[in-house]
Design a protein around this motif. Structure first.
Motif, PDB file in Angstrom:
ATOM      1  N   ARG A   1       0.837  -1.208   0.000  1.00 52.30           N
ATOM      2  CA  ARG A   1       0.000   0.000   0.000  1.00 52.30           C
ATOM      3  C   ARG A   1       0.866   1.251   0.000  1.00 52.30           C
ATOM      4  NH1 ARG A   1      -2.015   0.527   5.484  1.00 52.30           N
ATOM      5  NH2 ARG A   1       0.041   1.492   5.632  1.00 52.30           N
ATOM      6  N   ASP A   2       1.891   1.254   0.850  1.00 48.51           N
ATOM      7  CA  ASP A   2       2.766   2.425   0.929  1.00 48.51           C
ATOM      8  C   ASP A   2       3.550   2.626  -0.367  1.00 48.51           C
ATOM      9  OD1 ASP A   2       1.825   2.751   3.488  1.00 48.51           O
ATOM     10  OD2 ASP A   2       3.617   1.945   4.470  1.00 48.51           O
ATOM     11  N   GLU A   3       3.999   1.537  -0.984  1.00 48.59           N
ATOM     12  CA  GLU A   3       4.734   1.648  -2.251  1.00 48.59           C
ATOM     13  C   GLU A   3       3.820   2.141  -3.360  1.00 48.59           C
ATOM     14  OE1 GLU A   3       7.835   1.565  -2.679  1.00 48.59           O
ATOM     15  OE2 GLU A   3       8.572   0.603  -0.859  1.00 48.59           O
ATOM     16  N   VAL A   4       2.581   1.683  -3.357  1.00 49.74           N
ATOM     17  CA  VAL A   4       1.619   2.164  -4.352  1.00 49.74           C
ATOM     18  C   VAL A   4       1.421   3.662  -4.209  1.00 49.74           C
ATOM     19  CG1 VAL A   4      -0.832   2.145  -4.989  1.00 49.74           C
ATOM     20  CG2 VAL A   4       0.406  -0.010  -4.727  1.00 49.74           C
ATOM     21  N   MET A   5       1.314   4.136  -2.984  1.00 50.21           N
ATOM     22  CA  MET A   5       1.120   5.572  -2.770  1.00 50.21           C
ATOM     23  C   MET A   5       2.327   6.377  -3.231  1.00 50.21           C
ATOM     24  SD  MET A   5      -1.918   6.081  -1.760  1.00 50.21           S
ATOM     25  CE  MET A   5      -1.770   7.817  -1.280  1.00 50.21           C
ATOM     26  N   LYS A   6       3.518   5.802  -3.121  1.00 51.88           N
ATOM     27  CA  LYS A   6       4.719   6.495  -3.584  1.00 51.88           C
ATOM     28  C   LYS A   6       4.774   6.561  -5.105  1.00 51.88           C
ATOM     29  CE  LYS A   6       7.620   4.998   0.315  1.00 51.88           C
ATOM     30  NZ  LYS A   6       8.746   4.096   0.669  1.00 51.88           N
ATOM     31  N   MET A   7       4.425   5.464  -5.763  1.00 51.72           N
ATOM     32  CA  MET A   7       4.579   5.401  -7.224  1.00 51.72           C
ATOM     33  C   MET A   7       3.410   6.032  -7.973  1.00 51.72           C
ATOM     34  SD  MET A   7       3.771   1.400  -8.148  1.00 51.72           S
ATOM     35  CE  MET A   7       5.013   0.774  -7.018  1.00 51.72           C
ATOM     36  N   LEU A   8       2.269   6.188  -7.300  1.00 54.13           N
ATOM     37  CA  LEU A   8       1.089   6.749  -7.953  1.00 54.13           C
ATOM     38  C   LEU A   8       1.222   8.268  -8.035  1.00 54.13           C
ATOM     39  CD1 LEU A   8      -1.634   5.788  -9.136  1.00 54.13           C
ATOM     40  CD2 LEU A   8      -2.638   6.213  -6.885  1.00 54.13           C
ATOM     41  N   GLU A   9       1.106   8.785  -9.235  1.00 57.68           N
ATOM     42  CA  GLU A   9       1.239  10.222  -9.441  1.00 57.68           C
ATOM     43  C   GLU A   9       0.025  10.971  -8.888  1.00 57.68           C
ATOM     44  OE1 GLU A   9       1.573  10.528 -13.629  1.00 57.68           O
ATOM     45  OE2 GLU A   9       3.563   9.588 -13.728  1.00 57.68           O
ATOM     46  N   PRO A  10       0.194  12.211  -8.437  1.00 62.11           N
ATOM     47  CA  PRO A  10      -0.970  13.020  -8.064  1.00 62.11           C
ATOM     48  C   PRO A  10      -1.976  13.078  -9.215  1.00 62.11           C
ATOM     49  CG  PRO A  10       1.046  14.101  -7.368  1.00 62.11           C
ATOM     50  CD  PRO A  10       1.462  12.933  -8.220  1.00 62.11           C
ATOM     51  N   GLY A  11      -3.219  12.806  -8.911  1.00 64.31           N
ATOM     52  CA  GLY A  11      -4.239  12.711  -9.946  1.00 64.31           C
ATOM     53  C   GLY A  11      -4.357  11.334 -10.558  1.00 64.31           C
ATOM     54  N   GLY A  12      -3.459  10.416 -10.177  1.00 66.93           N
ATOM     55  CA  GLY A  12      -3.474   9.055 -10.707  1.00 66.93           C
ATOM     56  C   GLY A  12      -4.534   8.196 -10.045  1.00 66.93           C
ATOM     57  N   ASP A  13      -4.898   7.101 -10.717  1.00 66.16           N
ATOM     58  CA  ASP A  13      -5.968   6.230 -10.254  1.00 66.16           C
ATOM     59  C   ASP A  13      -5.434   4.887  -9.770  1.00 66.16           C
ATOM     60  OD1 ASP A  13      -7.944   8.110 -10.903  1.00 66.16           O
ATOM     61  OD2 ASP A  13      -8.015   7.408 -12.982  1.00 66.16           O
ATOM     62  N   LEU A  14      -6.061   4.387  -8.720  1.00 63.06           N
ATOM     63  CA  LEU A  14      -5.796   3.052  -8.182  1.00 63.06           C
ATOM     64  C   LEU A  14      -7.085   2.254  -8.304  1.00 63.06           C
ATOM     65  CD1 LEU A  14      -4.303   0.870  -6.490  1.00 63.06           C
ATOM     66  CD2 LEU A  14      -5.062   2.116  -4.446  1.00 63.06           C
ATOM     67  N   VAL A  15      -7.020   1.115  -8.990  1.00 63.47           N
ATOM     68  CA  VAL A  15      -8.201   0.268  -9.189  1.00 63.47           C
ATOM     69  C   VAL A  15      -7.934  -1.087  -8.563  1.00 63.47           C
ATOM     70  CG1 VAL A  15      -9.729  -0.792 -10.882  1.00 63.47           C
ATOM     71  CG2 VAL A  15      -8.798   1.498 -11.301  1.00 63.47           C
ATOM     72  N   LEU A  16      -8.859  -1.529  -7.712  1.00 61.94           N
ATOM     73  CA  LEU A  16      -8.780  -2.827  -7.048  1.00 61.94           C
ATOM     74  C   LEU A  16      -9.920  -3.712  -7.531  1.00 61.94           C
ATOM     75  CD1 LEU A  16      -7.196  -0.917  -5.045  1.00 61.94           C
ATOM     76  CD2 LEU A  16      -7.991  -2.411  -3.221  1.00 61.94           C
ATOM     77  N   VAL A  17      -9.604  -4.962  -7.882  1.00 67.78           N
ATOM     78  CA  VAL A  17     -10.616  -5.947  -8.270  1.00 67.78           C
ATOM     79  C   VAL A  17     -10.219  -7.287  -7.658  1.00 67.78           C
ATOM     80  CG1 VAL A  17     -11.934  -6.959 -10.164  1.00 67.78           C
ATOM     81  CG2 VAL A  17     -10.763  -4.777 -10.510  1.00 67.78           C
ATOM     82  N   HIS A  18     -11.106  -7.869  -6.834  1.00 71.43           N
ATOM     83  CA  HIS A  18     -10.763  -9.125  -6.162  1.00 71.43           C
ATOM     84  C   HIS A  18     -11.975 -10.035  -5.974  1.00 71.43           C
ATOM     85  CE1 HIS A  18      -7.212  -6.710  -5.093  1.00 71.43           C
ATOM     86  NE2 HIS A  18      -6.589  -7.864  -5.038  1.00 71.43           N
ATOM     87  N   TRP A  19     -11.706 -11.316  -6.074  1.00 75.64           N
ATOM     88  CA  TRP A  19     -12.650 -12.387  -5.755  1.00 75.64           C
ATOM     89  C   TRP A  19     -13.019 -12.278  -4.277  1.00 75.64           C
ATOM     90  CZ3 TRP A  19     -15.114 -16.466  -8.114  1.00 75.64           C
ATOM     91  CH2 TRP A  19     -15.422 -17.605  -7.364  1.00 75.64           C
ATOM     92  N   THR A  20     -14.293 -12.376  -3.955  1.00 75.20           N
ATOM     93  CA  THR A  20     -14.724 -12.163  -2.568  1.00 75.20           C
ATOM     94  C   THR A  20     -14.974 -13.431  -1.747  1.00 75.20           C
ATOM     95  OG1 THR A  20     -16.967 -11.801  -3.409  1.00 75.20           O
ATOM     96  CG2 THR A  20     -15.635  -9.847  -2.912  1.00 75.20           C
TER      97      THR A  20
END
Length: 197
Positions: free
Chosen positions: A130-149
């Motif tokens: 999660r922390d690495e994603v926040m570092k690499m994601l640019e301001p204004g960038g999108d994070l999409v999560l899709v998972h089997w429940t």
């Protein structure tokens, strides 16, 4: 007691038994989920996307039409061989052998897609990812999560736990905004955006 992440050997053993163990290329469910994922991308096109856990590259190939450059990584060498073969005509996909988040790519991205991957991480690795994603994601960038429940005994987390953790994080962190939720019978999809802060 903290959950432990599934090791790379777990996936190599699975791919040793089948070229497509989860039916990514053959199941109607998977095609529906992939089309749903693409439909919920907030923007029509992205500069650079990161897809950890790309497996045999079915979703990668579909995503390639929406991005200038796609970095798709996996811990399984056999899966990556299949992914490269499947997408040999797509020059904008870079398939790399990488164990994210203990290994992280260089550069930044305006789209990060966590599809059917984050429930393989134990508690500590999840937080690191999660922390690495926040570092690499640019301001204004999108994070999409899709998972089997549905519950899977082998997995350290459920799909719902993964998504709820990101939602709680967004509620406690004003740099990540939760944009959308969509729940189907056996999977859920959530969209976030990193704010310009």
């Amino acid at each position: 007691m903290k959950n432990e992440s599934l090791p790379p050997e777990y996936f190599e053993e699975i791919y040793a038994k089948s070229d497509d163990p989860w039916g990514f290329a053959s199941r109607e469910y998977e095609l529906h989920k992939y089309l749903d994922t693409l439909m919920h991308l907030p923007r029509p096109h992205y500069r650079a996307a990161f897809e950890p856990g790309c497996s045999i590259g079915v979703l990668s190939g579909m995503l390639a039409a929406r991005v200038d450059n796609l970095l798709s990584v996996d811990v399984s060498t056999k899966a990556l061989e299949k992914a490269r073969y499947r997408n040999g005509d797509k020059a904008n996909i870079d398939f790399q052998h990488m164990q994210f988040p203990s290994q992280v790519p260089t550069g930044t991205f305006d789209l990060v897609l966590l599809s059917e991957v984050a429930y393989y991480w134990g508690d500590e690795e999840f937080d690191r990812a999660r922390d690495e994603v926040m570092k690499m994601l640019e301001p204004g960038g999108d994070l999409v999560l899709v998972h089997w429940t549905p519950f899977v005994e082998d997995y350290p987390l459920t799909g719902d736990e993964v998504h709820e953790r990101f939602i709680r994080f967004s509620q406690q962190n004003d740099s990540l905004r939760h944009l959308e939720s969509n729940r189907e019978t056996t999977y859920r999809l959530d969209v976030f955006r990193k704010l310009n802060r």
